[in-house]
Scaffold this active site. Sequence first.
Site, PDB file in Angstrom:
ATOM      1  N   HIS A 122       0.874  -1.180   0.000  1.00 21.71           N
ATOM      2  CA  HIS A 122       0.000   0.000   0.000  1.00 21.71           C
ATOM      3  C   HIS A 122       0.911   1.231   0.000  1.00 21.71           C
ATOM      4  O   HIS A 122       2.031   1.179   0.536  1.00 21.71           O
ATOM      5  CB  HIS A 122      -0.835  -0.059   1.277  1.00 21.71           C
ATOM      6  CG  HIS A 122      -1.889   0.984   1.400  1.00 21.71           C
ATOM      7  ND1 HIS A 122      -1.616   2.278   1.806  1.00 21.71           N
ATOM      8  CD2 HIS A 122      -3.235   0.931   1.213  1.00 21.71           C
ATOM      9  CE1 HIS A 122      -2.749   2.962   1.853  1.00 21.71           C
ATOM     10  NE2 HIS A 122      -3.736   2.178   1.494  1.00 21.71           N
ATOM     11  N   ASP A 199       2.795  -4.647   8.017  1.00 24.03           N
ATOM     12  CA  ASP A 199       1.571  -3.878   7.843  1.00 24.03           C
ATOM     13  C   ASP A 199       0.410  -4.867   7.966  1.00 24.03           C
ATOM     14  O   ASP A 199       0.147  -5.646   7.051  1.00 24.03           O
ATOM     15  CB  ASP A 199       1.596  -3.195   6.466  1.00 24.03           C
ATOM     16  CG  ASP A 199       0.271  -2.525   6.116  1.00 24.03           C
ATOM     17  OD1 ASP A 199      -0.724  -2.722   6.855  1.00 24.03           O
ATOM     18  OD2 ASP A 199       0.220  -1.822   5.094  1.00 24.03           O
ATOM     19  N   GLN A 202      -4.782  -5.401   6.707  1.00 17.92           N
ATOM     20  CA  GLN A 202      -5.749  -6.324   6.101  1.00 17.92           C
ATOM     21  C   GLN A 202      -5.672  -7.724   6.701  1.00 17.92           C
ATOM     22  O   GLN A 202      -6.328  -8.640   6.204  1.00 17.92           O
ATOM     23  CB  GLN A 202      -5.521  -6.403   4.576  1.00 17.92           C
ATOM     24  CG  GLN A 202      -5.690  -5.087   3.845  1.00 17.92           C
ATOM     25  CD  GLN A 202      -7.128  -4.571   3.846  1.00 17.92           C
ATOM     26  OE1 GLN A 202      -8.078  -5.307   4.144  1.00 17.92           O
ATOM     27  NE2 GLN A 202      -7.309  -3.296   3.541  1.00 17.92           N
ATOM     28  N   LYS A 225     -10.775  -0.788  10.417  1.00 18.35           N
ATOM     29  CA  LYS A 225     -10.896  -1.952   9.531  1.00 18.35           C
ATOM     30  C   LYS A 225     -11.245  -3.213  10.316  1.00 18.35           C
ATOM     31  O   LYS A 225     -11.453  -4.267   9.733  1.00 18.35           O
ATOM     32  CB  LYS A 225      -9.594  -2.153   8.760  1.00 18.35           C
ATOM     33  CG  LYS A 225      -9.339  -1.057   7.721  1.00 18.35           C
ATOM     34  CD  LYS A 225      -8.132  -1.381   6.877  1.00 18.35           C
ATOM     35  CE  LYS A 225      -7.550  -0.155   6.190  1.00 18.35           C
ATOM     36  NZ  LYS A 225      -8.270   0.221   4.982  1.00 18.35           N
ATOM     37  N   CYS A 363      -4.690   2.497  -3.766  1.00 15.14           N
ATOM     38  CA  CYS A 363      -3.463   2.991  -3.127  1.00 15.14           C
ATOM     39  C   CYS A 363      -2.307   2.021  -3.316  1.00 15.14           C
ATOM     40  O   CYS A 363      -1.518   1.780  -2.389  1.00 15.14           O
ATOM     41  CB  CYS A 363      -3.667   3.256  -1.637  1.00 15.14           C
ATOM     42  SG  CYS A 363      -4.916   4.464  -1.299  1.00 15.14           S
TER      43      CYS A 363
END
Length: 404
Positions: A122, A199, A202, A225, A363
Amino acid sequence: MYNVEEIRKDFPILGREVYGRPLVYLDNGATTQKPRCVVEAMTDEYYNVNANVHRGVHFLSQQATELHEAARETVRRFLNARSTAEIIFTRGTTESINLVASCFGEACMREGDEVIVSQMEHHANIVSWQLVQARRGIRLRVIPMNDRGELLLDEYERLFNDRTRIVAVTHVSNVLGTVNPVRRMIETAHAYGVPVLVDGAQAVPHMPVDVQALGADFYAFSGHKVYGPTGVGVLYGKEEWLDRLPPYMGGGEMIDHVSFERTTFAPLPLKFEAGTPDYVATTGLARALDYVSRLGMDQIQAHEQQLTRYALERLRQIPGMRILGSAAEHDAVVSFLVGDIHHLDLGTLLDRQGIAVRTGHHCAEPLMRRLGVEGTVRASFGLYNTQAEVDALVEGIERAAAMF
Ligand code: PMP
């Protein structure tokens, strides 16, 4: 028993209509909807507890501080971190990554040093490092991937050299749904004495995450999220690393003593939390993590995996369907294009049928370039999505395609 119809009742927004049709919300990769318990906990705190944290001697301030620090403990337990000193509250994944890039860049990187990122990052995990590049002359090295959307681990290992200082990689791709073998990648990095920032934006909403089992040195995610409020996120960092890094921002709360000559900083985690935190949002985040924990992250994962498999099976039958990403380890995200229909047109036609999907580059422009596309349509599933909603998506695409 995972009863999705019962679960949906916890999310008032799922009952609404758009353009006179029942909402089919398949944009969970962008943000998730909030269960009643999260909104109610926050309303209750504003109505009954509100006061600034860590500062007051008075009753409300102490109660608000207790809620805020209890939220930190909830996050610690959720990630299985060793200590609450390792849980930094931020505004989200983006701020968490920028904090690491900025502070690690300052403390541990010089001109010519290298950070390894991947082809599927991202922008948050690319541009933050480019800012360090501009300030300190570091280099970005990129792990390539195959056409299925899997990182090439041999190539990854070849990127290490004596200038490698850190690896920054996504746990799950927000475009392809690829679940990267981060545990293995961390082992490789550690064999070279290099720390790893993951990261987890997700990943945290879709699978159990244990930072100690992964061995991650830093792990970032966003509250919004994972069914929590906007404006709050987390940076987990191993204490020994966080201790070595300088503060990110200066201000109240992050200091020990201040004079014009010399200032000393607060111990972890407050050293990285300048200013008034969003202490109501941290309560909301804790309720969201309690909520998903009660359902069971394993159960959520099983439900979403089943839904994703079903979606892939049905979508593949649509003439002209091109699914981007077919990694063996695939999460609750499906990106696709149909024939030569522009992704924005397809997204718009789905929207008119009440189906919310994401369109565009997500993104991740370098990834789009690697895939040879400008953008995709992305359906991303959450714990409350149903097989009937996948059917609605498939029928919606067929109806839209028939118009072209
Ligand atoms: N990384 C990934 C993989 C993401 O999907 C996102 C959100 N799309 C981010 C980082 C940024 O998250 P936020 O905007 O919540 O900071």
